[in-house]
Design a protein around this motif. Structure first.
Motif, mmCIF file in Angstrom:
data_model
loop_
_atom_site.group_PDB
_atom_site.id
_atom_site.type_symbol
_atom_site.label_atom_id
_atom_site.label_comp_id
_atom_site.label_asym_id
_atom_site.label_seq_id
_atom_site.Cartn_x
_atom_site.Cartn_y
_atom_site.Cartn_z
ATOM 1 N N TRP A 169 17.913 -76.467 22.376
ATOM 2 C CA TRP A 169 18.802 -77.320 21.762
ATOM 3 C C TRP A 169 20.145 -76.385 21.626
ATOM 4 O O TRP A 169 21.177 -77.006 21.703
ATOM 5 N N PRO A 170 20.207 -74.836 21.575
ATOM 6 C CA PRO A 170 21.346 -74.163 21.842
ATOM 7 C C PRO A 170 22.116 -74.379 23.087
ATOM 8 O O PRO A 170 23.433 -74.376 23.057
ATOM 9 N N LEU A 171 21.416 -74.376 23.981
ATOM 10 C CA LEU A 171 21.889 -74.612 25.406
ATOM 11 C C LEU A 171 22.504 -76.092 25.761
ATOM 12 O O LEU A 171 23.852 -76.245 26.190
ATOM 13 N N GLN A 172 21.692 -76.983 25.480
ATOM 14 C CA GLN A 172 22.332 -78.402 25.652
ATOM 15 C C GLN A 172 23.082 -78.929 24.620
ATOM 16 O O GLN A 172 24.098 -79.847 25.060
ATOM 17 N N ASN A 173 22.940 -78.677 23.450
ATOM 18 C CA ASN A 173 23.931 -79.153 22.421
ATOM 19 C C ASN A 173 25.023 -78.061 22.048
ATOM 20 O O ASN A 173 26.082 -78.417 22.093
ATOM 21 N N GLY A 174 24.544 -76.864 22.029
ATOM 22 C CA GLY A 174 25.598 -75.884 21.817
ATOM 23 C C GLY A 174 26.548 -75.597 22.576
ATOM 24 O O GLY A 174 27.639 -75.000 22.504
ATOM 25 N N VAL A 175 26.143 -75.651 23.938
ATOM 26 C CA VAL A 175 26.970 -75.256 25.096
ATOM 27 C C VAL A 175 27.464 -76.739 25.685
ATOM 28 O O VAL A 175 28.678 -76.822 25.751
#
Length: 273
Positions: A169-175
């Motif tokens: 989630w952090p990589l795919q959504n947050g970045v």
């Protein structure tokens, strides 16, 4: 018109399985007529740390250095360091970016995190007026392709490492999604270091086959900005009517917007059917 693909690659060894995955992508995409550029971060000796050295010339506020503000201004004025500007040219030209890496500590290697921190500067990759589904790169696609040290079962909701959907989630959504990218489902090569040769060959062949139809794939689903109250007064929260409409549904909207409900299965791994 030929499509442009950028592969941001982070592995130290040309004999690695990550190198094989990268080479397979180059081969298949070039056969499709794509222009493929590889940023081999270790070969480039890409600087991982985000520092004041990334700004060429005088700082706006040297007494209280703020990386985001200083690099945004430097981007606007063309004063970013040459290595950042070179990578930004590649990003600007790309229709698709593939991040190829071994998973380190449930994330990307430090050198790739440095690429993210330094290349995706404010103004160039995002603004707080243009983000998520309204983001600057909304016409571009991006995806993660990575290897793990652990088996697939260990990254399940009942597995020792926990649900991989949460990890991603952090990589795919947050970045990626934050910058507007249409995020394609990740290509996950589970534990190739512990697989027999025939299994590694099968993984590579599966990746090659997927690459042949990559351009027609449906992106992952994220909650659009229009469903939120986008103001400090509204708290940047989901609108009341949206929350009310979700009240009787079994699952939350996404991994991040789960609303206290079970996480939608494979929300970060597979596109909705």
């Amino acid at each position: 018109m030929a499509r442009n693909v950028l592969i941001v690659y982070a592995h130290q060894s040309p004999c690695s399985f990550n190198a094989a995955l990268k080479d397979a992508a180059v081969e298949v995409l070039q056969k499709q007529g794509c222009q493929v550029t590889v940023s081999d971060l270790y070969s480039l000796n890409f600087k991982a740390s985000a520092t004041a050295e990334d700004v060429i010339g005088e700082l706006k506020d040297p007494e209280h250095f703020h990386y985001g503000e200083e690099t945004m201004l430097a981007w606007q004025e063309g004063h970013l360091s040459p290595d950042i500007m070179e990578e930004q040219k590649k990003v600007k030209a790309a229709d698709l970016i593939i991040f190829q890496f071994p998973m380190y500590w449930f994330s990307v290697p430090a050198i790739m995190k440095g690429w993210i921190d330094r290349v995706l500067t404010q103004g160039f990759a995002f603004t707080f007026q243009a983000m998520y589904n309204n983001g600057i790169f909304k016409e571009k696609k991006a995806m993660l392709s990575f290897t793990t040290g652990a088996s697939q079962s260990m990254y399940s909701p009942a597995g020792l490492n926990g649900d991989l959907n949460v990890t991603l989630w952090p990589l795919q959504n947050g970045v990626l999604h934050f910058c507007g990218f249409q995020v394609l489902a990740p290509e996950i090569s589970y534990s190739p270091g512990y697989c027999p040769p025939e299994a590694r060959t099968q993984i590579l062949n599966s990746w090659r086959k997927r690459l042949e139809g990559l351009w027609t794939e449906k992106p992952l689903t994220f909650t659009p900005c229009e469903l939120f109250n986008l103001s400090f007064q509204g708290g940047f929260m989901l609108k009341d009517e949206v929350q009310a409409a979700q009240a009787k549904k079994k699952y939350g909207l996404t991994v991040g917007h789960h609303l206290g409900k079970p996480i939608p299965p494979n929300n970060q791994i597979k596109a909705d059917d």
